[in-house]
Write an enzyme that holds these catalytic residues in place. Structure first.
Site, PDB file in Angstrom:
ATOM      1  N   SER A   1       1.559   6.838  -6.841  1.00 26.55           N
ATOM      2  CA  SER A   1       1.587   5.518  -6.219  1.00 26.55           C
ATOM      3  C   SER A   1       1.302   5.667  -4.736  1.00 26.55           C
ATOM      4  CB  SER A   1       2.961   4.860  -6.426  1.00 26.55           C
ATOM      5  OG  SER A   1       3.963   5.590  -5.736  1.00 26.55           O
ATOM      6  N   LYS A   2       1.314   4.549  -4.036  1.00 29.89           N
ATOM      7  CA  LYS A   2       0.983   4.565  -2.603  1.00 29.89           C
ATOM      8  C   LYS A   2       1.926   5.444  -1.786  1.00 29.89           C
ATOM      9  CE  LYS A   2      -1.306   0.059  -2.370  1.00 29.89           C
ATOM     10  NZ  LYS A   2      -1.267  -1.308  -1.809  1.00 29.89           N
ATOM     11  N   ARG A   3       3.152   5.611  -2.270  1.00 30.96           N
ATOM     12  CA  ARG A   3       4.094   6.420  -1.480  1.00 30.96           C
ATOM     13  C   ARG A   3       3.692   7.903  -1.467  1.00 30.96           C
ATOM     14  NH1 ARG A   3       6.866   5.562  -6.222  1.00 30.96           N
ATOM     15  NH2 ARG A   3       7.658   7.397  -7.318  1.00 30.96           N
TER      16      ARG A   3
END
Length: 467
Positions: free
Chosen positions: A236-238
């Protein structure tokens, strides 16, 4: 049989890393088997699908070099086809009209959940044979029994049909639903192999039942394990950038990303470096692993550096030019670009890093690092700079060989090591103590700029001496 694969993204955002890998594996399998690769845009979700997302997906695929043979086809333009197939199922008795309102369905789901029952449709409209004068959806009548998904990657997986609710295939507003569209499209487009992420696995038994009800032959299924972040959770973006085009903006080369994605879940012995032709030749679904791949940014960076080093200087010049321009530097038409790119490639992991480290080549005036200037551009170095200017000013063939010869003569005459001469010159030319090799850098910079900066350095020393 001609192998036909497809990539079918929903245009609700950018092309992400997982989608790009799915597209790549479909393309590689099709090319390996001399088949066709089809692009289909699944834009039936009108509320979330956007033209911007469609463009982002196509731009991402084109940048990566994932060229499709047919398409793009848009589901939003095929609604009549889906309705035709839905009513065929109604006529054959394998679908029925459901008159339940959304409010009624939601109330029953909530009640089922409170009572600990699965919140699936209870089939109450199955036995209504008389057509009623009110809105209705069409539901597929799930038969009893077991559905087995025979998957190339995951093996055989059984699903009890009793866990599958009678799915809506046509909503009351006559728009078709995802699972139904997919089956109609894959069947009518003669897709032979459905290669997709394993987040679609739970949809597969429903789709198999629809294939059989419509009388179509099943494709071969291959569900790819998800890509995980370093903490073993879904990427994911994290975990960093997940958009393909974000990697372009960061200065990655498309083939570096292709090579990395190919190795993320697929292997061929211990090999790490693959050209696109290598991948096409060696790719098989049997070599796709059943466990999730872990995204490693450092490995991708290593591959990117490899491909930057392997790129010819003139080609690299064109690739890095936009990154210089983004720094406000005008490089258009600069004949030095290929040589400059050649001096920067060995130390650069990304095109962006290359432009940032080579910005000094294009600035009108160099900005000195204060500590470097204090150490190497002190007034007592003025005589050394005067001698360097004197020796290199007459050089006509301003290249690595002639510059090295001139510096070696100075070193012998003054009994100095190269570092004692090269480092002050490096600071004068670049503003700092880190740069490409001194002679290749000077050749790439050109005699005019070198002489101007050496003279600027002397002026700097003189101003300090005057204080």
């Amino acid at each position: 049989m001609t192998v036909r694969t497809r990539f079918a993204p929903s245009p609700t955002g950018y092309l992400h890393i997982g989608g790009a890998r799915t597209a790549l594996f479909n393309l590689l399998f099709a090319r390996h088997n001399k088949g066709k690769f089809i692009l289909r845009i699944e834009d039936t979700d009108v509320a979330r699908s956007t033209e911007e997302s469609i463009k982002a997906i196509i731009d991402g695929m084109e940048w990566l070099g994932l060229h499709w043979d047919e398409g793009p086809f848009f589901q939003s333009k095929r609604f009549d086809l889906y309705r035709e197939h839905a009513y065929k199922l109604l006529e054959s008795g394998e679908a029925y009209r459901c008159y339940c309102t959304p409010e009624e369905l939601e109330a029953r789901r909530e009640a089922a959940m409170k009572e600990g029952r699965p919140p699936k449709y209870d089939g109450r409209c199955r036995d209504i044979h008389e057509k009623q004068d009110k809105p209705f959806a069409l539901r597929f009548k799930v038969p009893p029994g077991t559905t087995v998904v025979r998957d190339v990657v995951k093996g055989a997986i059984s699903f009890d049909n009793s866990t599958i609710e009678d799915l809506v295939i046509l909503r009351s507003d006559t728009t078709p639903t995802y699972n139904f569209c997919v089956v109609v499209d894959d069947a009518t487009m003669d897709i032979t192999h459905v290669i997709r992420g394993d987040d679609h696995l739970n949809n597969t038994p429903k789709q198999i039942l629809l294939y059989k009800a419509l009388g179509h032959e099943l494709p071969v299924f291959a569900h790819l394990p998800m890509i995980l972040g370093s903490d073993k959770t879904r990427l994911s973006k994290r975990h960093g950038a997940t958009s393909v085009m974000a990697y372009k903006e960061m200065g990655y080369l498309p083939h570096a990303l292709i090579n990395y994605l190919a190795r993320l879940g697929w292997s061929h012995g211990d090999e790490e470096i693959f050209s696109m032709n290598d991948l096409i030749e060696k790719f098989t679904l049997e070599s796709v692993g059943a466990s999730s791949g872990v995204f490693n940014p450092e490995k991708l960076l290593w591959l990117n550096q490899h491909y930057i080093k392997a790129t010819p200087d003139d080609e690299l010049a064109g690739l890095v030019a936009p990154f210089f321009e983004s720094l406000g530097l005008n490089v258009s038409g600069d004949a030095r670009m290929a040589k400059i790119a050649g001096t920067l490639k060995e130390r650069s992991k990304t095109l962006k890093e290359m432009a940032e480290s080579g910005a000094f080549y294009f600035k009108d005036k160099v900005e000195y690092d204060p500590k470097a200037a204090e150490k190497f551009l002190a007034p007592d170095n003025d005589s050394l700079f005067a001698l360097i200017i004197e020796r290199i000013e007459p050089i006509n063939a301003f290249n690595h060989k002639s510059l090295e010869e001139a510096f070696n003569a100075i070193l012998a005459e003054k009994d100095l090591k190269l570092g004692k001469v090269a480092q002050p010159v490096r600071v004068a030319l670049t503003g700092g103590t880190v740069s490409p090799g001194i002679f290749e850098m000077m050749e790439a910079m050109g005699k005019g700029m070198v002489m101007a900066r050496l003279n600027d350095a002397r002026s700097h020393m003189k101003s300090l001496a005057a204080k």
